[in-house]
Design a protein around this motif. Sequence first.
Motif, PDB file in Angstrom:
ATOM      1  N   GLY A  80     -25.738  22.726  19.739  1.00 24.43           N
ATOM      2  CA  GLY A  80     -27.005  22.560  20.445  1.00 24.43           C
ATOM      3  C   GLY A  80     -28.120  21.966  19.601  1.00 24.43           C
ATOM      4  N   ALA A  81     -28.872  21.050  20.215  1.00 23.24           N
ATOM      5  CA  ALA A  81     -30.064  20.486  19.587  1.00 23.24           C
ATOM      6  C   ALA A  81     -31.292  21.247  20.075  1.00 23.24           C
ATOM      7  CB  ALA A  81     -30.190  19.003  19.933  1.00 23.24           C
ATOM      8  N   ASN A  82     -32.179  21.553  19.157  1.00 22.49           N
ATOM      9  CA  ASN A  82     -33.446  22.204  19.476  1.00 22.49           C
ATOM     10  C   ASN A  82     -34.544  21.208  19.122  1.00 22.49           C
ATOM     11  OD1 ASN A  82     -35.550  23.923  19.937  1.00 22.49           O
ATOM     12  ND2 ASN A  82     -35.098  25.335  18.262  1.00 22.49           N
ATOM     13  N   ILE A  83     -35.105  20.544  20.144  1.00 19.63           N
ATOM     14  CA  ILE A  83     -36.091  19.483  19.924  1.00 19.63           C
ATOM     15  C   ILE A  83     -37.483  20.114  19.858  1.00 19.63           C
ATOM     16  CG2 ILE A  83     -37.061  17.344  20.806  1.00 19.63           C
ATOM     17  CD1 ILE A  83     -34.439  16.902  22.333  1.00 19.63           C
ATOM     18  N   VAL A  84     -38.109  20.008  18.676  1.00 18.78           N
ATOM     19  CA  VAL A  84     -39.434  20.599  18.463  1.00 18.78           C
ATOM     20  C   VAL A  84     -40.456  19.475  18.346  1.00 18.78           C
ATOM     21  CG1 VAL A  84     -40.822  22.146  17.032  1.00 18.78           C
ATOM     22  CG2 VAL A  84     -38.346  22.536  17.247  1.00 18.78           C
ATOM     23  N   PHE A  85     -41.276  19.320  19.387  1.00 20.47           N
ATOM     24  CA  PHE A  85     -42.338  18.315  19.358  1.00 20.47           C
ATOM     25  C   PHE A  85     -43.562  18.863  18.609  1.00 20.47           C
ATOM     26  CE2 PHE A  85     -39.795  16.885  22.995  1.00 20.47           C
ATOM     27  CZ  PHE A  85     -39.716  15.515  22.735  1.00 20.47           C
ATOM     28  N   ALA A  86     -44.436  17.954  18.201  1.00 20.79           N
ATOM     29  CA  ALA A  86     -45.606  18.347  17.402  1.00 20.79           C
ATOM     30  C   ALA A  86     -46.534  19.290  18.163  1.00 20.79           C
ATOM     31  CB  ALA A  86     -46.368  17.100  16.946  1.00 20.79           C
ATOM     32  N   ASP A  87     -46.507  19.229  19.485  1.00 15.54           N
ATOM     33  CA  ASP A  87     -47.398  20.094  20.273  1.00 15.54           C
ATOM     34  C   ASP A  87     -46.717  21.411  20.676  1.00 15.54           C
ATOM     35  OD1 ASP A  87     -45.582  19.180  22.128  1.00 15.54           O
ATOM     36  OD2 ASP A  87     -47.073  18.560  23.617  1.00 15.54           O
ATOM     37  N   ALA A  88     -45.600  21.751  20.031  1.00 16.94           N
ATOM     38  CA  ALA A  88     -44.925  23.019  20.330  1.00 16.94           C
ATOM     39  C   ALA A  88     -45.792  24.187  19.871  1.00 16.94           C
ATOM     40  CB  ALA A  88     -43.578  23.071  19.623  1.00 16.94           C
TER      41      ALA A  88
ATOM     42  N   TYR B 212     -32.257  22.667  23.661  1.00 15.13           N
ATOM     43  CA  TYR B 212     -33.526  23.395  23.692  1.00 15.13           C
ATOM     44  C   TYR B 212     -34.676  22.410  23.494  1.00 15.13           C
ATOM     45  CZ  TYR B 212     -30.329  27.298  22.894  1.00 15.13           C
ATOM     46  OH  TYR B 212     -29.304  28.200  23.005  1.00 15.13           O
ATOM     47  N   VAL B 213     -35.784  22.651  24.186  1.00 14.80           N
ATOM     48  CA  VAL B 213     -36.959  21.782  24.082  1.00 14.80           C
ATOM     49  C   VAL B 213     -38.187  22.655  23.866  1.00 14.80           C
ATOM     50  CG1 VAL B 213     -38.360  20.004  25.212  1.00 14.80           C
ATOM     51  CG2 VAL B 213     -35.896  20.100  25.657  1.00 14.80           C
ATOM     52  N   GLN B 214     -39.020  22.265  22.872  1.00 19.41           N
ATOM     53  CA  GLN B 214     -40.259  22.997  22.593  1.00 19.41           C
ATOM     54  C   GLN B 214     -41.422  22.010  22.662  1.00 19.41           C
ATOM     55  OE1 GLN B 214     -39.250  26.148  22.128  1.00 19.41           O
ATOM     56  NE2 GLN B 214     -37.116  25.539  21.800  1.00 19.41           N
ATOM     57  N   SER B 215     -42.280  22.184  23.662  1.00 20.89           N
ATOM     58  CA  SER B 215     -43.453  21.315  23.831  1.00 20.89           C
ATOM     59  C   SER B 215     -44.409  21.976  24.804  1.00 20.89           C
ATOM     60  CB  SER B 215     -43.020  19.944  24.373  1.00 20.89           C
ATOM     61  OG  SER B 215     -44.149  19.164  24.728  1.00 20.89           O
ATOM     62  N   SER B 216     -45.710  21.753  24.604  1.00 19.97           N
ATOM     63  CA  SER B 216     -46.696  22.280  25.556  1.00 19.97           C
ATOM     64  C   SER B 216     -46.944  21.308  26.706  1.00 19.97           C
ATOM     65  CB  SER B 216     -48.015  22.583  24.832  1.00 19.97           C
ATOM     66  OG  SER B 216     -48.531  21.395  24.240  1.00 19.97           O
ATOM     67  N   ASP B 217     -46.341  20.129  26.647  1.00 19.39           N
ATOM     68  CA  ASP B 217     -46.493  19.097  27.690  1.00 19.39           C
ATOM     69  C   ASP B 217     -45.395  19.292  28.736  1.00 19.39           C
ATOM     70  OD1 ASP B 217     -46.409  16.775  29.231  1.00 19.39           O
ATOM     71  OD2 ASP B 217     -46.935  15.460  27.552  1.00 19.39           O
ATOM     72  N   GLY B 218     -45.763  19.853  29.883  1.00 21.19           N
ATOM     73  CA  GLY B 218     -44.783  20.178  30.916  1.00 21.19           C
ATOM     74  C   GLY B 218     -44.048  18.957  31.443  1.00 21.19           C
ATOM     75  N   ALA B 219     -44.761  17.860  31.640  1.00 23.85           N
ATOM     76  CA  ALA B 219     -44.117  16.647  32.159  1.00 23.85           C
ATOM     77  C   ALA B 219     -43.067  16.140  31.172  1.00 23.85           C
ATOM     78  CB  ALA B 219     -45.163  15.569  32.428  1.00 23.85           C
ATOM     79  N   ARG B 220     -43.404  16.184  29.891  1.00 22.84           N
ATOM     80  CA  ARG B 220     -42.437  15.736  28.880  1.00 22.84           C
ATOM     81  C   ARG B 220     -41.226  16.669  28.847  1.00 22.84           C
ATOM     82  NH1 ARG B 220     -44.332  14.111  23.048  1.00 22.84           N
ATOM     83  NH2 ARG B 220     -45.211  16.187  22.973  1.00 22.84           N
ATOM     84  N   ARG B 221     -41.461  17.971  28.890  1.00 25.68           N
ATOM     85  CA  ARG B 221     -40.345  18.918  28.897  1.00 25.68           C
ATOM     86  C   ARG B 221     -39.383  18.607  30.044  1.00 25.68           C
ATOM     87  NH1 ARG B 221     -44.172  22.998  28.520  1.00 25.68           N
ATOM     88  NH2 ARG B 221     -43.582  23.841  30.563  1.00 25.68           N
ATOM     89  N   ASN B 222     -39.947  18.437  31.233  1.00 26.01           N
ATOM     90  CA  ASN B 222     -39.103  18.163  32.406  1.00 26.01           C
ATOM     91  C   ASN B 222     -38.330  16.857  32.237  1.00 26.01           C
ATOM     92  OD1 ASN B 222     -40.377  20.422  33.375  1.00 26.01           O
ATOM     93  ND2 ASN B 222     -41.507  19.380  34.996  1.00 26.01           N
ATOM     94  N   ARG B 223     -39.014  15.845  31.727  1.00 24.34           N
ATOM     95  CA  ARG B 223     -38.411  14.516  31.558  1.00 24.34           C
ATOM     96  C   ARG B 223     -37.253  14.583  30.558  1.00 24.34           C
ATOM     97  NH1 ARG B 223     -43.137  12.246  30.534  1.00 24.34           N
ATOM     98  NH2 ARG B 223     -42.926  12.253  28.275  1.00 24.34           N
TER      99      ARG B 223
END
Length: 483
Positions: A257-265, A416-427
Amino acid sequence: MSTLLDKRKFYIDGVWVDPAQARDLEVIDPSTEEAVAVISLGDQSDTDAAVAAAKRALPAWSRVPPAERLAHVEKILEVYKRRAKDMAWAISHEMGAPQDMSLNSQVASGSYHIQNFIDAFRDFQFIRPLGDHAPTTMVAWEPVGVVGLITPWNWPMNQVTLKVIPALLAGDTCVLKPSEIAPLSSMLFAEILDEAGLPKGVFNLVNGDGLGVGTQLSTHPDVAMISFTGSTRAGIAITKAAADSLKKVVLELGGKGANIVFADADDKAVRRGVQHCFNNTGQSCNAPTRMLVERSIYESAVETAVQVAEETRVGSAHQPGRHIGPVVSKAQWEKIQGLIQAGIDEGARLVAGGTGLPEGVNRGYFVRPTVFADVSNDMTIAQQEIFGPVLSMIPFDSEEEAIEIANDTPYGLTNYVQSSDGARRNRVARQLQSGMVEMNGESRGAGAAFGGVKMSGRAREGGIMGLEEFMDSKSISGWDRDA
């Protein structure tokens, strides 16, 4: 050793029976490297006896009204909860989950799945209309038949309950072959089903290894379905073995599994991800073992990961506390050591842990919590499932690059996805090639199916989909809705 538990018998046709031929195997406690029990490995005649018992029980059990099958499972849950401490002891001693984790996570996962199946089954429609456009065409859900269930050692009751319970509710009869490395919990589970009053032959248990009983179930002409959880290599072998008899084959296999952590997580995203990777000493197919971090926060994420690794205590499964235990076996320990060394040899930056036993430990299959930074996705440690407390950290510069790296793996179980941007998470979630995506540390809801794509197999376990896995659908036209 005089204190060895004698667990040589098999549970066939409602009674504990001796194996046809004595083939002893010691169950090793990974915390001490000492034997705690002795089991027997079954042979063809044991497998045949278990399948025959299940075949005899099938006609009557498949006709038991759903409400009665549900009542049996509710009784199983009641007895299971009462035996929780016994179950936790078995799991700690056979596969090394620490005392508290064994009770609160390992054993609890079993009661969680049983309850979720009870809830899903209450509203399950065995005969339902196809749709408003075809009012006299019905879809009927019916038992598959005798099912062979082959389960692994890493989450014993999690996997056993995800197979046995829906099979029973569906009206199937079953033969369980648990992992020969960690069979004690499944033998206790057989005692629980016996105490709950399940009719004889509906559930059977034969211990054995993959080459023996596993292959015998996969090729048996009277077994209609195999449900297997384990390695991708073994899943391929089972698929080939089952092909001649055209069984239904359901596989839940490995992951990377990849856990993608964006800067806005959120602030805890990295810490949460490392702890999740190390949970169960890294022995989970859905572990987030590749942490992909946006470059602007990458170095601080590496520092956090090092801190978490250094804080992670390693100790005996016999002790209470929030530490991680040993890995399951010497073979597993040696495999993990080889992969850690491969990471070093291929040029990844070792920032925590490494090869060898943790400081102050001289026995037991304990692994140092290990973090590699500056991993490239073509390295062995990024491509192979390690199944130990080893995290690979990879920087990325764009959303597109993160998705490309995440998908660049033969596996496809959980991302796994970590971001506060809901649209990006969904995308991002929609573009990840996996059966499951978990975002911002939120667990999937009760009854959400567990399973993957690609080399992770395509099982769907749990909830409504997990019930339907153990049934065949039948389309019927000309149904009299008034009859």
